[in-house]
Scaffold this motif. Structure first.
Motif, mmCIF file in Angstrom:
data_model
loop_
_atom_site.group_PDB
_atom_site.id
_atom_site.type_symbol
_atom_site.label_atom_id
_atom_site.label_comp_id
_atom_site.label_asym_id
_atom_site.label_seq_id
_atom_site.Cartn_x
_atom_site.Cartn_y
_atom_site.Cartn_z
ATOM 1 N N HIS A 27 0.850 -1.189 0.000
ATOM 2 C CA HIS A 27 0.000 0.000 0.000
ATOM 3 C C HIS A 27 0.886 1.240 0.000
ATOM 4 N N GLU A 31 -0.948 6.563 -2.463
ATOM 5 C CA GLU A 31 -1.885 5.962 -3.412
ATOM 6 C C GLU A 31 -3.262 5.767 -2.797
ATOM 7 N N GLY A 32 -4.296 5.848 -3.629
ATOM 8 C CA GLY A 32 -5.649 5.536 -3.213
ATOM 9 C C GLY A 32 -6.222 6.570 -2.260
ATOM 10 N N LEU A 33 -7.373 6.228 -1.671
ATOM 11 C CA LEU A 33 -8.047 7.153 -0.765
ATOM 12 C C LEU A 33 -7.239 7.411 0.499
ATOM 13 N N ASN A 34 -6.598 6.353 1.018
ATOM 14 C CA ASN A 34 -5.750 6.539 2.203
ATOM 15 C C ASN A 34 -4.544 7.415 1.887
ATOM 16 N N GLN A 36 -4.392 9.693 -0.416
ATOM 17 C CA GLN A 36 -4.903 11.058 -0.579
ATOM 18 C C GLN A 36 -5.011 11.741 0.778
ATOM 19 N N VAL A 58 -11.576 2.794 -6.824
ATOM 20 C CA VAL A 58 -10.360 2.240 -6.225
ATOM 21 C C VAL A 58 -9.489 1.561 -7.289
ATOM 22 N N LYS A 59 -8.262 1.258 -6.879
ATOM 23 C CA LYS A 59 -7.339 0.559 -7.780
ATOM 24 C C LYS A 59 -7.850 -0.854 -8.051
ATOM 25 N N TYR A 62 -7.906 -3.765 -5.470
ATOM 26 C CA TYR A 62 -8.779 -3.718 -4.299
ATOM 27 C C TYR A 62 -10.220 -4.097 -4.628
ATOM 28 N N ARG A 63 -10.525 -4.262 -5.881
ATOM 29 C CA ARG A 63 -11.918 -4.482 -6.270
ATOM 30 C C ARG A 63 -12.454 -5.831 -5.787
#
Length: 265
Positions: A27, A31-34, A36, A58-59, A62-63
């Motif tokens: 992670h 990257e991603g929401l975290n 950000q 999401v990337k 993670y889906r």
């Protein structure tokens, strides 16, 4: 990198699945929401969201997790300590029907702030303990005698070499004043200590008293320093008994040679 520290769902199987899933991925901290959130410090607040819409945000890696555990609401807040973001706390809702509210966000952020302070304090304590262990290992590994004393000429610490040189256990040495060990009259000792306090360093030769009463000549170096915000003095003592004996032997030989040259048979 962001590393999963703790995961908990009401359903233990969801907890296990998420732990295995997240620990299998790297992670990135940006990257991603975290990521950000780590960059901006601003919470992510999605009070109610269509799970399919979130999957699209999401990337790709993670889906599979969001497909297995559809998320209908999401709160991510920063763990903030002393002006830094040291991690994140995520709260997700797996059932539809109740949207998160600003009060929920405020509560989670308050919880995260308290948790962040506790985590940061634990890290500071751990770092201090590691530094103490490194200091102690270095201190005890020195072949030269090293002592630490305060501005009242009281011993604060002594390494194994110093205790061996003086013949004391630390518990015995700790209750003695420095004047009981350094073989100087009080006026001379205080005068030399004044020089150390004024100049910040001192070097010379002196004698120290062994526990059995004999005097041991040492080459001494002392430095003024600070330990835990308190003025302290660090001194090293090198036993120069053999050097003194060799010096006297050389002087005796020179005296004999000089005498023989002045009065040959």
């Amino acid at each position: 990198w962001l590393l999963p520290a703790a995961i908990d769902y009401a359903d233990p199987s969801a907890t296990r699945f998420t732990q295995e899933f997240l620990t299998s991925l790297a992670h990135g901290a940006t990257e991603g929401l975290n990521g950000q959130l780590v960059q901006t410090g601003e919470p992510v607040f999605l009070p109610e969201i269509d799970p399919q819409s979130l999957i699209a945000l999401v990337k790709p890696e993670y889906r599979a997790h969001l497909t297995q555990l559809p998320t209908h609401g999401l709160i991510i807040v920063p763990l903030r300590a002393r002006g830094r973001v040291i991690g994140t706390v995520t709260l997700s809702r797996l059932q539809p029907g109740r949207a998160y509210t600003p009060a929920d966000l405020a509560f989670v952020q308050q919880f995260a702030d308290h948790a962040a302070l506790a985590i940061d304090n634990a890290r500071l304590l751990r770092d201090a303990q590691l530094a103490q262990r490194r200091y102690r290992a270095l201190f005890e590994s020195l072949a030269e005698a090293v002592i630490v004393f305060d501005d009242q000429l009281r011993f604060l610490d002594a390494n194994t070499s110093a205790l061996a040189l003086l013949g004391y256990a630390w518990e015995e040495l700790a209750v003695l004043p420095v004047s009981a060990i350094v073989a100087m009259d009080e006026a001379e000792l205080l005068a030399e200590f004044d020089k150390l306090q004024r100049d910040g360093h001192w070097q010379g030769e002196l004698e120290v008293r062994h526990r059995d009463g004999r005097l041991i000549p040492v080459e001494a170096m002392a430095t003024k320093t600070e330990l835990n915000g308190v003025t302290a003095f660090l001194a090293s003592w090198r036993d120069i008994t053999e050097r003194k004996m060799l010096r006297r032997l050389q002087e005796d030989i020179l005296a004999m040679v000089s005498h023989d040259l002045r009065g040959p048979l």
